[in-house]
Write a protein that holds these residues in place. Structure first.
Motif, PDB file in Angstrom:
ATOM      1  N   MET A 215      -6.015   7.137 -16.178  1.00 11.59           N
ATOM      2  CA  MET A 215      -6.329   5.729 -15.929  1.00 11.59           C
ATOM      3  C   MET A 215      -6.576   4.989 -17.225  1.00 11.59           C
ATOM      4  SD  MET A 215     -10.281   5.525 -15.067  1.00 11.59           S
ATOM      5  CE  MET A 215     -10.949   6.447 -13.723  1.00 11.59           C
ATOM      6  N   SER A 216      -5.485   4.610 -17.900  1.00  8.30           N
ATOM      7  CA  SER A 216      -5.610   3.862 -19.150  1.00  8.30           C
ATOM      8  C   SER A 216      -6.163   2.473 -18.858  1.00  8.30           C
ATOM      9  CB  SER A 216      -4.245   3.737 -19.820  1.00  8.30           C
ATOM     10  OG  SER A 216      -3.479   2.750 -19.183  1.00  8.30           O
ATOM     11  N   ALA A 217      -6.741   1.874 -19.887  1.00  2.34           N
ATOM     12  CA  ALA A 217      -7.349   0.554 -19.686  1.00  2.34           C
ATOM     13  C   ALA A 217      -6.309  -0.464 -19.231  1.00  2.34           C
ATOM     14  CB  ALA A 217      -8.000   0.077 -20.980  1.00  2.34           C
ATOM     15  N   GLY A 218      -5.113  -0.344 -19.790  1.00  2.00           N
ATOM     16  CA  GLY A 218      -4.046  -1.304 -19.435  1.00  2.00           C
ATOM     17  C   GLY A 218      -3.744  -1.300 -17.959  1.00  2.00           C
ATOM     18  N   ARG A 219      -3.446  -0.151 -17.447  1.00  2.00           N
ATOM     19  CA  ARG A 219      -3.081  -0.069 -16.040  1.00  2.00           C
ATOM     20  C   ARG A 219      -4.199  -0.598 -15.151  1.00  2.00           C
ATOM     21  NH1 ARG A 219      -0.783   5.059 -12.640  1.00  2.00           N
ATOM     22  NH2 ARG A 219       0.323   3.650 -11.269  1.00  2.00           N
ATOM     23  N   THR A 220      -5.399  -0.216 -15.508  1.00  2.00           N
ATOM     24  CA  THR A 220      -6.524  -0.669 -14.709  1.00  2.00           C
ATOM     25  C   THR A 220      -6.650  -2.185 -14.757  1.00  2.00           C
ATOM     26  OG1 THR A 220      -7.676   1.380 -15.110  1.00  2.00           O
ATOM     27  CG2 THR A 220      -8.997  -0.469 -14.401  1.00  2.00           C
ATOM     28  N   ALA A 221      -6.362  -2.760 -15.884  1.00  2.00           N
ATOM     29  CA  ALA A 221      -6.443  -4.214 -16.000  1.00  2.00           C
ATOM     30  C   ALA A 221      -5.495  -4.873 -14.994  1.00  2.00           C
ATOM     31  CB  ALA A 221      -6.093  -4.644 -17.423  1.00  2.00           C
ATOM     32  N   ARG A 222      -4.258  -4.454 -14.973  1.00  2.65           N
ATOM     33  CA  ARG A 222      -3.283  -5.029 -14.041  1.00  2.65           C
ATOM     34  C   ARG A 222      -3.756  -4.835 -12.603  1.00  2.65           C
ATOM     35  NH1 ARG A 222       2.837  -5.726 -15.457  1.00  2.65           N
ATOM     36  NH2 ARG A 222       3.406  -3.583 -15.025  1.00  2.65           N
ATOM     37  N   GLU A 223      -4.222  -3.645 -12.325  1.00  3.18           N
ATOM     38  CA  GLU A 223      -4.677  -3.393 -10.954  1.00  3.18           C
ATOM     39  C   GLU A 223      -5.894  -4.233 -10.594  1.00  3.18           C
ATOM     40  OE1 GLU A 223      -5.236   0.776 -10.715  1.00  3.18           O
ATOM     41  OE2 GLU A 223      -3.157   1.178 -10.116  1.00  3.18           O
ATOM     42  N   ARG A 224      -6.707  -4.475 -11.602  1.00  3.09           N
ATOM     43  CA  ARG A 224      -7.879  -5.304 -11.324  1.00  3.09           C
ATOM     44  C   ARG A 224      -7.467  -6.720 -10.969  1.00  3.09           C
ATOM     45  NH1 ARG A 224     -11.946  -3.101 -15.288  1.00  3.09           N
ATOM     46  NH2 ARG A 224     -10.690  -4.206 -16.809  1.00  3.09           N
ATOM     47  N   VAL A 225      -6.517  -7.234 -11.715  1.00  4.48           N
ATOM     48  CA  VAL A 225      -6.018  -8.577 -11.418  1.00  4.48           C
ATOM     49  C   VAL A 225      -5.425  -8.611 -10.011  1.00  4.48           C
ATOM     50  CG1 VAL A 225      -4.298 -10.304 -12.033  1.00  4.48           C
ATOM     51  CG2 VAL A 225      -5.570  -9.127 -13.821  1.00  4.48           C
ATOM     52  N   ARG A 226      -4.685  -7.580  -9.715  1.00  8.38           N
ATOM     53  CA  ARG A 226      -4.048  -7.515  -8.405  1.00  8.38           C
ATOM     54  C   ARG A 226      -5.098  -7.518  -7.294  1.00  8.38           C
ATOM     55  NH1 ARG A 226       0.748  -6.336  -6.245  1.00  8.38           N
ATOM     56  NH2 ARG A 226       0.658  -5.461  -4.141  1.00  8.38           N
ATOM     57  N   ALA A 227      -6.109  -6.690  -7.446  1.00  9.36           N
ATOM     58  CA  ALA A 227      -7.159  -6.630  -6.436  1.00  9.36           C
ATOM     59  C   ALA A 227      -7.864  -7.975  -6.311  1.00  9.36           C
ATOM     60  CB  ALA A 227      -8.161  -5.532  -6.789  1.00  9.36           C
ATOM     61  N   GLU A 228      -8.067  -8.604  -7.457  1.00 10.68           N
ATOM     62  CA  GLU A 228      -8.724  -9.913  -7.463  1.00 10.68           C
ATOM     63  C   GLU A 228      -7.883 -10.934  -6.700  1.00 10.68           C
ATOM     64  OE1 GLU A 228     -10.996 -13.033  -7.796  1.00 10.68           O
ATOM     65  OE2 GLU A 228     -11.592 -10.974  -8.277  1.00 10.68           O
ATOM     66  N   LEU A 229      -6.569 -10.902  -6.924  1.00 13.31           N
ATOM     67  CA  LEU A 229      -5.701 -11.864  -6.243  1.00 13.31           C
ATOM     68  C   LEU A 229      -5.672 -11.608  -4.740  1.00 13.31           C
ATOM     69  CD1 LEU A 229      -2.705 -12.598  -8.600  1.00 13.31           C
ATOM     70  CD2 LEU A 229      -4.483 -14.121  -7.747  1.00 13.31           C
ATOM     71  N   ILE A 230      -5.668 -10.334  -4.363  1.00 11.89           N
ATOM     72  CA  ILE A 230      -5.696 -10.022  -2.937  1.00 11.89           C
ATOM     73  C   ILE A 230      -6.966 -10.566  -2.315  1.00 11.89           C
ATOM     74  CG2 ILE A 230      -5.986  -8.105  -1.309  1.00 11.89           C
ATOM     75  CD1 ILE A 230      -3.906  -6.573  -2.813  1.00 11.89           C
ATOM     76  N   ARG A 231      -8.068 -10.404  -3.031  1.00 12.60           N
ATOM     77  CA  ARG A 231      -9.327 -10.972  -2.527  1.00 12.60           C
ATOM     78  C   ARG A 231      -9.214 -12.484  -2.385  1.00 12.60           C
ATOM     79  NH1 ARG A 231     -12.218  -7.169  -5.115  1.00 12.60           N
ATOM     80  NH2 ARG A 231     -12.141  -8.288  -7.090  1.00 12.60           N
ATOM     81  N   GLU A 232      -8.606 -13.106  -3.403  1.00 12.53           N
ATOM     82  CA  GLU A 232      -8.491 -14.562  -3.358  1.00 12.53           C
ATOM     83  C   GLU A 232      -7.611 -15.003  -2.180  1.00 12.53           C
ATOM     84  OE1 GLU A 232      -7.309 -18.208  -6.437  1.00 12.53           O
ATOM     85  OE2 GLU A 232      -7.436 -16.146  -7.174  1.00 12.53           O
ATOM     86  N   ILE A 233      -6.526 -14.286  -1.973  1.00 13.42           N
ATOM     87  CA  ILE A 233      -5.628 -14.641  -0.861  1.00 13.42           C
ATOM     88  C   ILE A 233      -6.345 -14.518   0.481  1.00 13.42           C
ATOM     89  CG2 ILE A 233      -3.596 -13.867   0.430  1.00 13.42           C
ATOM     90  CD1 ILE A 233      -2.322 -13.133  -2.250  1.00 13.42           C
TER      91      ILE A 233
END
Lengths: 242, 242
Positions: free
Chosen positions: A1-19
């Motif tokens: 779990m590199s920081a990069g991958r987690t960053a993208r996934e975090r954004v994704r999770a955040e957007l799903i929450r927003e939707i």
DNA sequence: TGTACATCAGTGAACGCGCGTTCACTGATGTAC
DNA sequence: TGTACATCAGTGAACGCGCGTTCACTGATGTAC
């Protein structure tokens, strides 16, 4: 779990929450049938097709909302019971002698009603008319029973404590159904305890639905007091000593 | 009232019936939110604008369906009670000693459930989630209480006959509400009789809604038997001696 | 540390559909004399 | 009984709108060597 991958996934999770958040708000104004991917996208400042990166179809978004909704009721109910239980154990009520089960039942009922009043359209999505053309997948089941599990636990503990009034016998034809109920909500009580608990449970939601869907309009005005009284009667029906 | 005028009016009335009939059928497949004037017109073999000769808007058609629906439940309930009452008076039941009130209550409950199972979408229109953007006009009220009036009469007659178990006291805060209920359904019984009757009433519709809207799926299979048992428990809560 | 490649997010246009409602119109059905 | 006029039913075109979903695409973010 590199920081990069987690960053993208975090954004994704955040957007799903927003939707889902925006969808929930739209549900509150338009109702379930009016929930639209395009409207959600518009409010997100996205083009409509972009939503498909997050939800493969409108129905999947609806499913997410339903699961979130059940979990929200479930959490509200769990919190209410935890609090009522703590109060009863602290013994700060004169009625602690009966184990406080009736008080816990009432607290849980109030939690359901309170959540429903705060989220009427979400409540309608969960407990109102089915959305035409949509059938909930099985994923929704675990979330859907959270509230009922709490009710079952109260009844179960009251029974174990010998604090339940005996009820009339349950018809043998219902033995299979009662066994399924026991399994679904982890309840270890005899049929003649399960049946009236179910009746009270349906009465709780029937009452909340009546209030929310307008059957009390122009008739019942003292809604909180009426609700409490009705729930007390139903609790007594389930065997709880008031 | 010349024959000519009556002829035209007859055709008009007939077409209105046909329109509501088709609308009802579409309701049954699409649900309330999917009810469309255009689709009705299509099935009538008319152009969509022609419908406006009969209903000034979609909402007026919806109102007509709602009123028809309430009347249909009301009639079903009235018929069921008339029959149960006749049976009880004929004295062909061993339980005629209690006046047959519990039997009438159960008969009425079954009538509601029976109608609901035959007309699930109409039931949802009446007792399910409100249609977003639509508010029922006051015209619907007289039809809406027909079923409840029957329930009230059973309780009222049972009370008059001294056949009701005494219930717990009703909180004074609810006096005004109970008076309004009495007025709405022509019921002449004290508050502590009205309140549990209301609870039973909400429990009846709550149970039917649970069955129709899917909460019993994969759990309660013996639905008729379960329903009868639950209604018996609720009837007892209302004071009826089983 | 730097570069080549793969993955993913979001765009913009389009397809095909359905909806409620309005409006000027043609005929048919009724009404008044 | 017959004719002139008013009322009503139904037509067809149009307005303006929103929807879910697909698809080829441009950039940006990450990954492997």
């Amino acid at each position: 779990m590199s920081a990069g991958r987690t960053a993208r996934e975090r954004v994704r999770a955040e957007l799903i929450r927003e939707i889902t958040g925006i969808a929930r708000r739209q549900l509150a104004t338009e109702g379930a049938a009016g929930l639209s991917l395009r409207a959600v996208a518009r409010e997100m400042g996205m083009v409509s097709s972009a939503i498909y990166r997050y939800f493969p179809s409108r129905d999947d978004l609806l499913t997410a909302l339903i699961i979130d909704g059940y979990n929200a009721v479930g959490e509200a109910v769990e919190r209410a019971d935890a609090k009522a239980r703590a109060d009863a154990e602290a013994g700060d009520g004169a009625e602690a002698g009966d184990g406080g089960f009736a008080g816990r039942w009432l607290a849980v009922c109030r939690a359901v009603r309170g959540w429903a009043l705060e989220h009427p359209h979400e409540y309608a999505l969960l407990y109102g008319s089915p959305v035409p053309g949509y059938t909930a997948p099985d994923d929704t089941v675990p979330a859907a029973v959270r509230d009922t599990v709490v009710l079952a636990r109260i009844i179960g503990e009251a029974h174990a404590a010998g604090a339940l009034e005996p009820a009339g016998p349950c018809p043998p034809a219902l033995a299979g159904d009662m066994a399924r109920v026991r399994a679904a909500v982890s309840m270890d009580v005899p049929d003649e305890v399960v049946a009236p608990a179910l009746t009270a449970w349906a009465g709780l939601y029937g009452t909340v639905s009546f209030e929310l869907f307008g059957q009390f309009n122009n008739v019942i005005e003292e809604r909180a007091a009426y609700f409490d009284h009705t729930m007390t009667l139903l609790g007594r029906l389930a065997g709880l000593k008031a």
